[in-house]
Design a protein around this motif. Sequence first.
Motif, PDB file in Angstrom:
ATOM      1  N   PRO A 160     -84.576  15.856 -80.576  1.00  0.00           N
ATOM      2  CA  PRO A 160     -85.575  15.739 -81.546  1.00  0.00           C
ATOM      3  C   PRO A 160     -86.604  15.959 -81.671  1.00  0.00           C
ATOM      4  CG  PRO A 160     -84.176  13.388 -81.687  1.00  0.00           C
ATOM      5  CD  PRO A 160     -84.084  14.400 -80.247  1.00  0.00           C
ATOM      6  N   PHE A 161     -87.264  15.584 -80.044  1.00  0.00           N
ATOM      7  CA  PHE A 161     -88.554  15.538 -79.262  1.00  0.00           C
ATOM      8  C   PHE A 161     -88.435  17.343 -79.679  1.00  0.00           C
ATOM      9  CE2 PHE A 161     -91.851  17.558 -76.144  1.00  0.00           C
ATOM     10  CZ  PHE A 161     -92.635  17.163 -76.723  1.00  0.00           C
ATOM     11  N   HIS A 162     -87.726  18.726 -78.824  1.00  0.00           N
ATOM     12  CA  HIS A 162     -87.633  19.245 -79.086  1.00  0.00           C
ATOM     13  C   HIS A 162     -87.733  20.364 -80.301  1.00  0.00           C
ATOM     14  CE1 HIS A 162     -86.162  20.466 -75.416  1.00  0.00           C
ATOM     15  NE2 HIS A 162     -85.572  19.875 -75.296  1.00  0.00           N
ATOM     16  N   MET A 163     -86.520  19.971 -81.847  1.00  0.00           N
ATOM     17  CA  MET A 163     -86.546  20.033 -82.544  1.00  0.00           C
ATOM     18  C   MET A 163     -88.195  20.013 -83.793  1.00  0.00           C
ATOM     19  SD  MET A 163     -84.139  21.305 -83.695  1.00  0.00           S
ATOM     20  CE  MET A 163     -84.285  21.797 -81.908  1.00  0.00           C
ATOM     21  N   ASN A 164     -88.672  18.850 -83.213  1.00  0.00           N
ATOM     22  CA  ASN A 164     -89.991  18.646 -83.678  1.00  0.00           C
ATOM     23  C   ASN A 164     -90.784  19.700 -83.213  1.00  0.00           C
ATOM     24  OD1 ASN A 164     -92.203  17.684 -85.125  1.00  0.00           O
ATOM     25  ND2 ASN A 164     -93.087  16.098 -83.626  1.00  0.00           N
ATOM     26  N   LEU A 175     -93.222  26.250 -81.105  1.00  0.00           N
ATOM     27  CA  LEU A 175     -93.199  26.575 -80.039  1.00  0.00           C
ATOM     28  C   LEU A 175     -92.050  26.418 -79.409  1.00  0.00           C
ATOM     29  CD1 LEU A 175     -95.699  22.952 -80.376  1.00  0.00           C
ATOM     30  CD2 LEU A 175     -96.120  25.201 -79.774  1.00  0.00           C
ATOM     31  N   GLU A 176     -92.225  27.819 -78.545  1.00  0.00           N
ATOM     32  CA  GLU A 176     -91.037  27.930 -77.853  1.00  0.00           C
ATOM     33  C   GLU A 176     -91.081  26.764 -76.744  1.00  0.00           C
ATOM     34  OE1 GLU A 176     -90.144  32.047 -74.362  1.00  0.00           O
ATOM     35  OE2 GLU A 176     -91.214  32.247 -76.060  1.00  0.00           O
ATOM     36  N   GLN A 177     -89.862  27.134 -76.319  1.00  0.00           N
ATOM     37  CA  GLN A 177     -89.708  25.475 -74.781  1.00  0.00           C
ATOM     38  C   GLN A 177     -89.224  26.323 -74.267  1.00  0.00           C
ATOM     39  OE1 GLN A 177     -85.633  23.600 -75.908  1.00  0.00           O
ATOM     40  NE2 GLN A 177     -85.804  22.546 -73.681  1.00  0.00           N
ATOM     41  N   GLY A 185     -71.593  13.057 -70.832  1.00  0.00           N
ATOM     42  CA  GLY A 185     -71.747  15.154 -70.749  1.00  0.00           C
ATOM     43  C   GLY A 185     -73.380  15.438 -71.069  1.00  0.00           C
ATOM     44  N   LYS A 186     -73.901  14.975 -72.086  1.00  0.00           N
ATOM     45  CA  LYS A 186     -74.898  15.254 -72.650  1.00  0.00           C
ATOM     46  C   LYS A 186     -75.992  15.739 -71.018  1.00  0.00           C
ATOM     47  CE  LYS A 186     -74.610  13.836 -76.558  1.00  0.00           C
ATOM     48  NZ  LYS A 186     -72.629  13.995 -77.011  1.00  0.00           N
ATOM     49  N   THR A 187     -77.022  16.420 -71.938  1.00  0.00           N
ATOM     50  CA  THR A 187     -77.757  17.159 -70.743  1.00  0.00           C
ATOM     51  C   THR A 187     -79.152  16.585 -71.104  1.00  0.00           C
ATOM     52  OG1 THR A 187     -78.782  18.829 -72.194  1.00  0.00           O
ATOM     53  CG2 THR A 187     -76.847  19.588 -70.378  1.00  0.00           C
ATOM     54  N   VAL A 188     -80.176  17.142 -69.706  1.00  0.00           N
ATOM     55  CA  VAL A 188     -81.210  16.653 -69.954  1.00  0.00           C
ATOM     56  C   VAL A 188     -81.946  16.188 -71.505  1.00  0.00           C
ATOM     57  CG1 VAL A 188     -83.504  15.829 -68.613  1.00  0.00           C
ATOM     58  CG2 VAL A 188     -81.689  15.331 -67.301  1.00  0.00           C
ATOM     59  N   ASP A 189     -81.938  17.730 -71.416  1.00  0.00           N
ATOM     60  CA  ASP A 189     -82.816  18.477 -72.896  1.00  0.00           C
ATOM     61  C   ASP A 189     -81.897  17.643 -74.354  1.00  0.00           C
ATOM     62  OD1 ASP A 189     -84.711  19.956 -72.799  1.00  0.00           O
ATOM     63  OD2 ASP A 189     -82.930  21.390 -71.376  1.00  0.00           O
ATOM     64  N   ASP A 190     -80.611  17.509 -74.407  1.00  0.00           N
ATOM     65  CA  ASP A 190     -79.415  16.726 -75.085  1.00  0.00           C
ATOM     66  C   ASP A 190     -80.930  15.470 -75.067  1.00  0.00           C
ATOM     67  OD1 ASP A 190     -77.831  19.410 -75.576  1.00  0.00           O
ATOM     68  OD2 ASP A 190     -76.450  17.631 -74.456  1.00  0.00           O
ATOM     69  N   LEU A 191     -80.958  14.798 -74.483  1.00  0.00           N
ATOM     70  CA  LEU A 191     -81.518  13.013 -74.948  1.00  0.00           C
ATOM     71  C   LEU A 191     -83.003  13.161 -75.832  1.00  0.00           C
ATOM     72  CD1 LEU A 191     -80.307  11.634 -71.052  1.00  0.00           C
ATOM     73  CD2 LEU A 191     -79.687  11.133 -73.645  1.00  0.00           C
ATOM     74  N   TRP A 192     -83.578  14.648 -75.017  1.00  0.00           N
ATOM     75  CA  TRP A 192     -84.647  14.950 -75.855  1.00  0.00           C
ATOM     76  C   TRP A 192     -84.787  16.187 -77.467  1.00  0.00           C
ATOM     77  CZ3 TRP A 192     -89.467  12.451 -74.755  1.00  0.00           C
ATOM     78  CH2 TRP A 192     -89.679  12.115 -73.448  1.00  0.00           C
ATOM     79  N   GLU A 238     -80.618  24.315 -96.258  1.00  0.00           N
ATOM     80  CA  GLU A 238     -81.030  25.503 -97.091  1.00  0.00           C
ATOM     81  C   GLU A 238     -82.045  26.406 -95.709  1.00  0.00           C
ATOM     82  OE1 GLU A 238     -81.332  26.321-100.351  1.00  0.00           O
ATOM     83  OE2 GLU A 238     -80.058  24.410-101.220  1.00  0.00           O
ATOM     84  N   ASP A 239     -81.185  28.030 -96.294  1.00  0.00           N
ATOM     85  CA  ASP A 239     -81.873  29.227 -94.779  1.00  0.00           C
ATOM     86  C   ASP A 239     -83.303  28.986 -95.181  1.00  0.00           C
ATOM     87  OD1 ASP A 239     -79.654  29.904 -94.687  1.00  0.00           O
ATOM     88  OD2 ASP A 239     -79.180  31.658 -96.195  1.00  0.00           O
ATOM     89  N   GLY A 240     -83.834  28.515 -93.984  1.00  0.00           N
ATOM     90  CA  GLY A 240     -85.261  28.865 -93.423  1.00  0.00           C
ATOM     91  C   GLY A 240     -86.409  27.636 -93.123  1.00  0.00           C
ATOM     92  N   TYR A 241     -85.377  26.596 -94.004  1.00  0.00           N
ATOM     93  CA  TYR A 241     -86.009  24.981 -93.846  1.00  0.00           C
ATOM     94  C   TYR A 241     -85.954  25.049 -92.149  1.00  0.00           C
ATOM     95  CZ  TYR A 241     -87.305  20.390 -92.745  1.00  0.00           C
ATOM     96  OH  TYR A 241     -86.711  19.388 -92.894  1.00  0.00           O
ATOM     97  N   GLY A 242     -87.257  24.277 -92.030  1.00  0.00           N
ATOM     98  CA  GLY A 242     -88.341  24.701 -90.768  1.00  0.00           C
ATOM     99  C   GLY A 242     -88.712  25.450 -90.125  1.00  0.00           C
ATOM    100  N   THR A 243     -88.655  26.470 -91.197  1.00  0.00           N
ATOM    101  CA  THR A 243     -89.325  27.736 -90.207  1.00  0.00           C
ATOM    102  C   THR A 243     -91.101  27.789 -90.934  1.00  0.00           C
ATOM    103  OG1 THR A 243     -88.518  29.112 -92.241  1.00  0.00           O
ATOM    104  CG2 THR A 243     -87.820  29.373 -90.541  1.00  0.00           C
TER     105      THR A 243
END
Length: 92
Positions: free
Chosen positions: A46-50, A56-58, A37-44, A1-6
């Motif tokens: 799930p953490f970034h989404m949390n 929180l701004e990355q 081909g993944k970046t360092v941030d790609d590996l993280w 749904e729109d807005g999920y996670g906000t």
Amino acid sequence: EDGYGTGGTLNAKYMLSLTFNAPKGAFERKDQYLFQGKTVDDLWFPFHMNQRFCNLEQLPTFSCHDVLKNPKIEEDMARFKAHLVAHFPADK
């Protein structure tokens, strides 16, 4: 749904500082066997989404590579200090 996670209420910033024994060249190359081909941030991701869920701004991630086989401690520390100065100005 729109807005999920906000709706997170922390309203702050965060930065990851990471160490890897993998060389920097092991990332962002599709022909590399392990990271594909993944970046360092790609590996993280799930953490970034949390953190995003909490509003929180990355800030740009800092990473050191090849820390066991080919350590470059002084170089990494100089890069880290420059990274901090760039993203956490003293005048704030």
